[in-house]
Design an enzyme around this catalytic site. Sequence first.
Site, mmCIF file in Angstrom:
data_model
loop_
_atom_site.group_PDB
_atom_site.id
_atom_site.type_symbol
_atom_site.label_atom_id
_atom_site.label_comp_id
_atom_site.label_asym_id
_atom_site.label_seq_id
_atom_site.Cartn_x
_atom_site.Cartn_y
_atom_site.Cartn_z
ATOM 1 N N ASP A 29 0.999 -1.330 0.020
ATOM 2 C CA ASP A 29 -0.123 -0.038 -0.073
ATOM 3 C C ASP A 29 0.870 1.270 0.149
ATOM 4 O O ASP A 29 1.762 1.102 0.669
ATOM 5 C CB ASP A 29 -0.946 0.000 1.258
ATOM 6 C CG ASP A 29 -2.168 0.752 1.139
ATOM 7 O OD1 ASP A 29 -2.343 1.496 0.079
ATOM 8 O OD2 ASP A 29 -2.869 1.050 1.997
ATOM 9 N N GLY A 32 0.386 5.311 -4.639
ATOM 10 C CA GLY A 32 -0.210 6.639 -5.012
ATOM 11 C C GLY A 32 0.237 7.805 -4.178
ATOM 12 O O GLY A 32 0.828 8.870 -4.887
ATOM 13 N N GLU A 76 -12.001 -5.152 -5.431
ATOM 14 C CA GLU A 76 -12.678 -3.582 -5.125
ATOM 15 C C GLU A 76 -11.800 -2.790 -5.974
ATOM 16 O O GLU A 76 -12.473 -1.559 -6.204
ATOM 17 C CB GLU A 76 -12.395 -3.234 -3.838
ATOM 18 C CG GLU A 76 -13.442 -3.783 -2.898
ATOM 19 C CD GLU A 76 -12.988 -5.340 -2.409
ATOM 20 O OE1 GLU A 76 -11.793 -5.688 -2.518
ATOM 21 O OE2 GLU A 76 -13.990 -6.063 -2.494
ATOM 22 N N ASN A 77 -10.529 -2.880 -6.535
ATOM 23 C CA ASN A 77 -9.704 -2.109 -7.280
ATOM 24 C C ASN A 77 -10.181 -1.487 -8.885
ATOM 25 O O ASN A 77 -9.729 -0.628 -9.418
ATOM 26 C CB ASN A 77 -8.428 -2.681 -7.470
ATOM 27 C CG ASN A 77 -7.639 -2.477 -6.182
ATOM 28 O OD1 ASN A 77 -6.644 -3.144 -5.923
ATOM 29 N ND2 ASN A 77 -7.792 -1.505 -5.172
HETATM 30 C C1 FPP Z 1 -1.918 0.139 -3.707
HETATM 31 O O1 FPP Z 1 -1.411 1.509 -3.518
HETATM 32 C C2 FPP Z 1 -1.001 -0.491 -4.685
HETATM 33 C C3 FPP Z 1 -1.864 -1.490 -5.533
HETATM 34 C C4 FPP Z 1 -3.234 -1.592 -5.781
HETATM 35 C C5 FPP Z 1 -0.879 -1.878 -6.604
HETATM 36 C C6 FPP Z 1 0.135 -2.878 -6.313
HETATM 37 C C7 FPP Z 1 0.689 -3.452 -7.720
HETATM 38 C C8 FPP Z 1 1.913 -3.485 -7.775
HETATM 39 C C9 FPP Z 1 2.685 -2.883 -7.098
HETATM 40 C C10 FPP Z 1 2.449 -4.053 -9.093
HETATM 41 C C11 FPP Z 1 2.818 -5.493 -8.763
HETATM 42 C C12 FPP Z 1 3.010 -6.243 -9.888
HETATM 43 C C13 FPP Z 1 3.075 -7.539 -10.214
HETATM 44 C C14 FPP Z 1 3.586 -8.123 -11.655
HETATM 45 C C15 FPP Z 1 2.441 -8.454 -9.256
HETATM 46 P P1 FPP Z 1 -2.395 2.645 -3.777
HETATM 47 O O2 FPP Z 1 -2.492 2.813 -5.203
HETATM 48 O O3 FPP Z 1 -3.630 2.206 -3.120
HETATM 49 O O4 FPP Z 1 -1.551 3.710 -3.033
HETATM 50 P P2 FPP Z 1 -2.474 4.776 -2.199
HETATM 51 O O5 FPP Z 1 -2.998 4.341 -1.017
HETATM 52 O O6 FPP Z 1 -1.188 5.756 -1.594
HETATM 53 O O7 FPP Z 1 -3.215 5.577 -3.042
#
Ligand code: FPP
Length: 249
Positions: A29, A32, A76-77
């Site tokens: 997490d 973003g 949910e994403n």
């Molecule tokens: C959450 O951070 C992250 C995700 C929903 C995506 C995670 C995916 C990867 C790191 C890529 C993995 C790749 C492979 C091939 C397995 P967020 O976007 O919710 O961050 P935020 O809470 O700061 O908005």
Amino acid sequence: MTAKPTVLQELPADLNQERLPRHVAVIMDGNGRWAKRQGLPRIMGHRRGVDVLKDLLRCCRDWGIKALTAYAFSTENWGRPLEEVNFLMTLFERVLRQELREMMQEDVQIHFVGNLSALPRTLHAEIERSVDETRHNQGIQFTVATNYGGRQEILQACRAIAVQVQQGLIQPEQIDEALFERHLYTAGICDPDLLIRTSGEMRLSNFLLWQVAYSELYITETLWPDFDRAEFHRALSAYQQRDRRFGKV
Ligand code: FPP
């Protein structure tokens, strides 16, 4: 953009090899927020997140941890902006295609858990190819949760078992934990000993609800793109100080 240079190549001397978790799960997490802090678009956080995940996988292998599971995309994403969802699907596909050779060299056996049939066709094909080609590898079991939801996983297991009861193949009294686990996406993968969540959120977010019943939880304020080997070392040190009683005294 690449992750920081690899340090801590070998298991740090203060960690006990005998008391390492067999299986580590991560909720990655904060991508973003990391990007926003750098003045970059959110997708750059995901891109950097891939580098961090790759180094964690390598680190687990280097340090003797046998299984790593990462929450890449939840059911949910899909509610995120279409542009971000499309970026993530393309990113997963590209990373799989690019990393297959390295996974073979590094003896990684890859698995996917989630409702995979709902993923874009080309990603699904890449998933099947990587699972098939790496199935005999023994170095480390790497599971990627994609279009995954813990409640959905439990429901689909219930439905599959209900059909068997309806067909008279099993009796309700025969439904025990072992039988139930065989119907989960994670059948054949041991439960996580340690669940790490980055960015300070104190939630499970529908991740491995059945499997984390006795996992140790480690939550760090560090955002996923900054989660390096030194952070992982701290998580493992904390884990080794825990007294795991599994409900006993
Ligand atoms: C959450 O951070 C992250 C995700 C929903 C995506 C995670 C995916 C990867 C790191 C890529 C993995 C790749 C492979 C091939 C397995 P967020 O976007 O919710 O961050 P935020 O809470 O700061 O908005």
